[in-house]
Design a protein around this motif. Structure first.
Motif, PDB file in Angstrom:
ATOM      1  N   GLN A 201      17.234 -64.697 -12.815  1.00 10.71           N
ATOM      2  CA  GLN A 201      18.611 -64.234 -12.989  1.00 10.71           C
ATOM      3  C   GLN A 201      18.559 -64.998 -14.044  1.00 10.71           C
ATOM      4  OE1 GLN A 201      21.113 -67.170 -11.283  1.00 10.71           O
ATOM      5  NE2 GLN A 201      21.713 -66.238  -9.147  1.00 10.71           N
ATOM      6  N   ALA A 202      17.136 -65.015 -14.853  1.00 12.62           N
ATOM      7  CA  ALA A 202      16.743 -65.677 -16.419  1.00 12.62           C
ATOM      8  C   ALA A 202      16.899 -64.022 -17.644  1.00 12.62           C
ATOM      9  CB  ALA A 202      15.300 -65.705 -16.362  1.00 12.62           C
ATOM     10  N   GLY A 203      17.910 -64.072 -18.553  1.00 16.60           N
ATOM     11  CA  GLY A 203      17.714 -62.874 -18.663  1.00 16.60           C
ATOM     12  C   GLY A 203      17.189 -62.547 -19.982  1.00 16.60           C
ATOM     13  N   SER A 204      15.590 -63.251 -20.189  1.00 11.14           N
ATOM     14  CA  SER A 204      15.311 -63.008 -21.693  1.00 11.14           C
ATOM     15  C   SER A 204      13.615 -63.300 -20.556  1.00 11.14           C
ATOM     16  CB  SER A 204      15.413 -63.842 -22.291  1.00 11.14           C
ATOM     17  OG  SER A 204      14.898 -65.015 -22.386  1.00 11.14           O
TER      18      SER A 204
ATOM     19  N   ILE B 198      15.393 -78.723  -6.836  1.00  7.84           N
ATOM     20  CA  ILE B 198      14.608 -78.814  -7.809  1.00  7.84           C
ATOM     21  C   ILE B 198      14.122 -77.056  -8.214  1.00  7.84           C
ATOM     22  CG2 ILE B 198      13.989 -78.684 -10.726  1.00  7.84           C
ATOM     23  CD1 ILE B 198      15.156 -82.129  -9.455  1.00  7.84           C
ATOM     24  N   LEU B 199      12.807 -77.435  -6.772  1.00 11.35           N
ATOM     25  CA  LEU B 199      12.500 -75.946  -6.806  1.00 11.35           C
ATOM     26  C   LEU B 199      13.143 -74.907  -6.816  1.00 11.35           C
ATOM     27  CD1 LEU B 199       8.982 -77.842  -5.671  1.00 11.35           C
ATOM     28  CD2 LEU B 199       9.345 -76.184  -7.761  1.00 11.35           C
ATOM     29  N   VAL B 200      14.073 -75.007  -5.754  1.00 10.87           N
ATOM     30  CA  VAL B 200      14.730 -73.565  -5.181  1.00 10.87           C
ATOM     31  C   VAL B 200      15.479 -73.127  -5.943  1.00 10.87           C
ATOM     32  CG1 VAL B 200      16.548 -73.329  -3.065  1.00 10.87           C
ATOM     33  CG2 VAL B 200      14.962 -74.510  -2.361  1.00 10.87           C
ATOM     34  N   ARG B 201      15.659 -73.609  -7.015  1.00 18.69           N
ATOM     35  CA  ARG B 201      16.892 -73.947  -7.937  1.00 18.69           C
ATOM     36  C   ARG B 201      16.762 -72.862  -8.842  1.00 18.69           C
ATOM     37  NH1 ARG B 201      22.104 -77.768  -8.010  1.00 18.69           N
ATOM     38  NH2 ARG B 201      22.611 -77.824  -6.259  1.00 18.69           N
ATOM     39  N   MET B 202      15.763 -74.172  -9.536  1.00 23.33           N
ATOM     40  CA  MET B 202      14.775 -72.970 -10.385  1.00 23.33           C
ATOM     41  C   MET B 202      14.154 -71.652 -10.012  1.00 23.33           C
ATOM     42  SD  MET B 202      12.621 -75.892 -11.913  1.00 23.33           S
ATOM     43  CE  MET B 202      11.702 -74.943 -13.184  1.00 23.33           C
TER      44      MET B 202
ATOM     45  N   LEU C 286      12.668 -66.817 -21.260  1.00 25.49           N
ATOM     46  CA  LEU C 286      13.414 -67.757 -20.838  1.00 25.49           C
ATOM     47  C   LEU C 286      12.251 -67.891 -19.290  1.00 25.49           C
ATOM     48  CD1 LEU C 286      15.659 -69.959 -19.867  1.00 25.49           C
ATOM     49  CD2 LEU C 286      16.977 -68.388 -19.469  1.00 25.49           C
ATOM     50  N   ARG C 287      12.539 -66.567 -19.186  1.00 28.34           N
ATOM     51  CA  ARG C 287      11.692 -66.453 -17.398  1.00 28.34           C
ATOM     52  C   ARG C 287      10.322 -67.364 -17.714  1.00 28.34           C
ATOM     53  NH1 ARG C 287      11.715 -61.968 -16.820  1.00 28.34           N
ATOM     54  NH2 ARG C 287      13.586 -61.629 -15.998  1.00 28.34           N
ATOM     55  N   ASP C 288       9.849 -67.277 -18.509  1.00 26.24           N
ATOM     56  CA  ASP C 288       8.761 -68.011 -18.719  1.00 26.24           C
ATOM     57  C   ASP C 288       8.787 -69.207 -19.034  1.00 26.24           C
ATOM     58  OD1 ASP C 288       7.291 -65.008 -18.498  1.00 26.24           O
ATOM     59  OD2 ASP C 288       6.625 -65.273 -20.977  1.00 26.24           O
ATOM     60  N   GLY C 289       9.362 -69.581 -19.914  1.00 24.74           N
ATOM     61  CA  GLY C 289       9.951 -71.352 -19.770  1.00 24.74           C
ATOM     62  C   GLY C 289       9.646 -71.843 -18.277  1.00 24.74           C
ATOM     63  N   LEU C 290      10.430 -71.177 -17.545  1.00 21.79           N
ATOM     64  CA  LEU C 290      11.394 -71.560 -16.108  1.00 21.79           C
ATOM     65  C   LEU C 290       9.753 -71.757 -15.617  1.00 21.79           C
ATOM     66  CD1 LEU C 290      14.801 -69.339 -15.645  1.00 21.79           C
ATOM     67  CD2 LEU C 290      14.492 -72.277 -15.910  1.00 21.79           C
ATOM     68  N   LEU C 291       9.416 -70.893 -15.270  1.00 22.60           N
ATOM     69  CA  LEU C 291       8.244 -70.118 -14.786  1.00 22.60           C
ATOM     70  C   LEU C 291       6.648 -71.690 -15.019  1.00 22.60           C
ATOM     71  CD1 LEU C 291       7.480 -66.921 -14.552  1.00 22.60           C
ATOM     72  CD2 LEU C 291       8.050 -67.988 -12.498  1.00 22.60           C
ATOM     73  N   GLU C 292       6.895 -71.610 -16.140  1.00 23.06           N
ATOM     74  CA  GLU C 292       6.722 -73.068 -16.378  1.00 23.06           C
ATOM     75  C   GLU C 292       7.116 -74.096 -16.079  1.00 23.06           C
ATOM     76  OE1 GLU C 292       2.645 -74.628 -18.266  1.00 23.06           O
ATOM     77  OE2 GLU C 292       3.621 -72.893 -18.200  1.00 23.06           O
ATOM     78  N   THR C 293       7.557 -74.632 -16.192  1.00 20.21           N
ATOM     79  CA  THR C 293       8.573 -75.981 -15.247  1.00 20.21           C
ATOM     80  C   THR C 293       8.671 -75.882 -13.680  1.00 20.21           C
ATOM     81  OG1 THR C 293       9.953 -75.567 -17.525  1.00 20.21           O
ATOM     82  CG2 THR C 293      10.454 -77.462 -15.873  1.00 20.21           C
ATOM     83  N   LEU C 294       8.731 -74.628 -13.115  1.00 18.53           N
ATOM     84  CA  LEU C 294       8.281 -74.520 -12.454  1.00 18.53           C
ATOM     85  C   LEU C 294       7.370 -75.248 -11.695  1.00 18.53           C
ATOM     86  CD1 LEU C 294       9.988 -72.927  -9.163  1.00 18.53           C
ATOM     87  CD2 LEU C 294       8.538 -71.545  -9.653  1.00 18.53           C
ATOM     88  N   LYS C 295       5.673 -74.452 -12.187  1.00 17.91           N
ATOM     89  CA  LYS C 295       4.615 -75.264 -12.107  1.00 17.91           C
ATOM     90  C   LYS C 295       4.331 -77.150 -11.603  1.00 17.91           C
ATOM     91  CE  LYS C 295       2.119 -70.576 -13.611  1.00 17.91           C
ATOM     92  NZ  LYS C 295       1.422 -70.076 -13.941  1.00 17.91           N
ATOM     93  N   LEU C 296       5.309 -77.324 -12.699  1.00 19.10           N
ATOM     94  CA  LEU C 296       5.686 -78.779 -13.685  1.00 19.10           C
ATOM     95  C   LEU C 296       6.228 -79.384 -11.642  1.00 19.10           C
ATOM     96  CD1 LEU C 296       5.950 -78.955 -16.556  1.00 19.10           C
ATOM     97  CD2 LEU C 296       3.683 -78.935 -16.057  1.00 19.10           C
ATOM     98  N   VAL C 297       7.062 -79.290 -12.159  1.00 19.39           N
ATOM     99  CA  VAL C 297       8.282 -79.848 -10.643  1.00 19.39           C
ATOM    100  C   VAL C 297       7.034 -79.542  -9.126  1.00 19.39           C
ATOM    101  CG1 VAL C 297       9.811 -79.841  -9.370  1.00 19.39           C
ATOM    102  CG2 VAL C 297      10.068 -79.277 -11.431  1.00 19.39           C
ATOM    103  N   SER C 298       6.410 -78.270  -9.086  1.00 19.20           N
ATOM    104  CA  SER C 298       6.172 -78.159  -7.813  1.00 19.20           C
ATOM    105  C   SER C 298       4.556 -79.064  -8.085  1.00 19.20           C
ATOM    106  CB  SER C 298       5.223 -76.819  -7.861  1.00 19.20           C
ATOM    107  OG  SER C 298       4.478 -76.171  -6.467  1.00 19.20           O
TER     108      SER C 298
END
Length: 427
Positions: free
Chosen positions: A253-256, A243-247, A259-271
């Protein structure tokens, strides 16, 4: 008129009511001997020794040449027989225990003492077996216990007299009563001892069964820990890693920016979740313990523990240069692990020192912290914390070892585990 007599006129024979000096001395001697026998009953637990002292005292106080004391369980057949005044060789020549015939049977069947001038002239006399010393005068008394005949005490051949006196008879009755007390106490003590030994044996067996069951439970727990740790590592951790690799790819690839900030926050949670899963897997069953052994596993866990809780952990290892049996390594690891978790949860410590050493065939593990300490007795009464200490003690007991916890409020805590090691013991 005749003058009335006054006290000064009366003539009173000196010592008119006092016994002669030799009678007083004899009474004193009898009292002393009987008193010694009484004290012996209070001080001695061995029935044979007690009975021997009683029959010896009976001989001494009456001046008898021979004495004997027999004990019976059913009032007829003697089960024990103690003699006095004959040598071991003479005692061997007497053969088996008397069967309670003749005068002895008369005493065993009655409740009164028997005094005879000449044994051979008494109608109940049955003679003497081969090798038996010839005897003339006789004095015997039954040993009455709870209204039943428990044996007999008898004497023969009074020195310096043709027969025993009535006073001898009264003294023998007293000593027979002492013998009854001794027999009763010994039987109660024997019964209590047998009951206690049986209970101890039952408790020992139950404790052994409990230890076996505890060992099975702990083994099952460890096996389940191993399985869950493996699944967390192989399945959950791998899935979170994917999941981390795909995120990360999605983040690029985030277009905004939103969206990128949301993905990075989720990335921290998953990590963080991945780190937690890996830590949980290590807590459940560290692979370093199975692969490298006790000392490396403790060092690895201590580093992770210190980083996680911001506690300085020092480790000293001495004499552990080979692998220990797997079960013992696991027991030591779990005790240290539980001790460190108690430090993290309750001690408010800033440093911990772990010492591992092989000393005189024993493995010693000491965990010492500088925390606030606690009242050990009081803590053992608290269910939540008591269970942790109880679990550590159970593990130590399974290895034939001992766990000691010493703590003083505001002065830190020291946990010491000691388990025996045998020469050549290795994995």
């Amino acid at each position: 008129m005749k003058k009335a007599a006054t006290d000064s006129d009366q003539t009173i024979p000196a010592h008119r009511d006092s016994p002669p000096p030799d009678v007083e001395a004899e009474a004193g001697r009898r009292f002393e001997v009987v008193a010694r026998a009484t004290l012996a009953i209070l001080a001695e637990r061995s029935l044979p020794v007690l009975l021997q002292r009683i029959v010896d005292a009976a001989r001494e106080v009456t001046g008898a040449r021979y004495g004997a004391l027999g004990v019976t369980d059913d009032g007829a057949v003697l089960t024990a027989f103690v003699t006095s005044g004959i040598s071991d060789e003479e005692r061997e020549r007497l053969g088996p225990l008397p069967r309670g015939h003749g005068l002895l049977g008369l005493i065993l069947q009655g409740t009164e003492p028997v005094r005879v001038r000449n044994i051979s002239e008494h109608p109940r006399s049955s003679g003497f077996p081969p090798g038996h010393p010839l005897m003339t005068s006789f004095l015997g008394a039954p040993i009455l216990l709870h209204g039943r005949n428990a044996g007999n005490l008898y004497l023969t051949d009074k020195h310096g007299a043709v027969e025993f006196s009535e006073e001898d008879g009264r003294t023998l009755v007293v000593l027979a009563a002492h013998a009854a007390i001794a027999i009763d106490n010994a039987r109660l003590y024997e019964h209590t001892s047998e009951t206690l030994e049986r209970r101890v044996a039952e408790l020992h067996a139950a404790n052994g069964q409990l230890q076996r069951l505890t060992s099975l439970v702990i083994s099952a727990q460890e096996e389940e820990r191993r399985r869950i740790a493996r699944e967390l590592h192989d399945d959950t951790a791998q899935a979170l890693t994917s999941i981390l690799v795909r995120m990360r790819l999605l983040t690029r690839q985030a277009g905004s920016d939103e969206l990128r900030d949301g993905l990075l926050e989720t990335l921290k949670l998953v990590s963080g979740a991945l780190d937690g899963v890996r830590r949980l897997a290590v807590d459940l069953r560290p692979s370093t313990l199975d692969d490298l052994g006790l000392a490396p596993a403790i060092e690895s866990y201590a580093r992770e523990f210190g980083d996680r809780w911001n506690i300085v952990v020092r480790i000293s290892v001495e004499g552990i240069d080979t692998r220990l049996p797997r079960d013992q390594e696991l027991i030591v690891y779990r005790v240290i692990q539980e001790s460190l978790m108690n430090v993290a949860k309750h001690a408010r410590a800033t440093s911990v020192h772990i010492e591992l050493a092989r000393i005189d065939g024993r493995l010693m593990a000491t965990i010492r912290d500088n925390g606030r300490g606690f009242d050990v007795t009081r803590t053992l009464e608290e269910r939540d914390r008591r269970l942790g200490l109880f679990g550590m003690q159970e593990r130590a007991g399974l290895a034939g070892g001992q766990l000691v916890v010493h703590s003083t409020p505001d002065a830190g805590t020291t946990v010491t585990l000691t388990i025996p090691l045998h020469d050549g013991e290795s994995r």
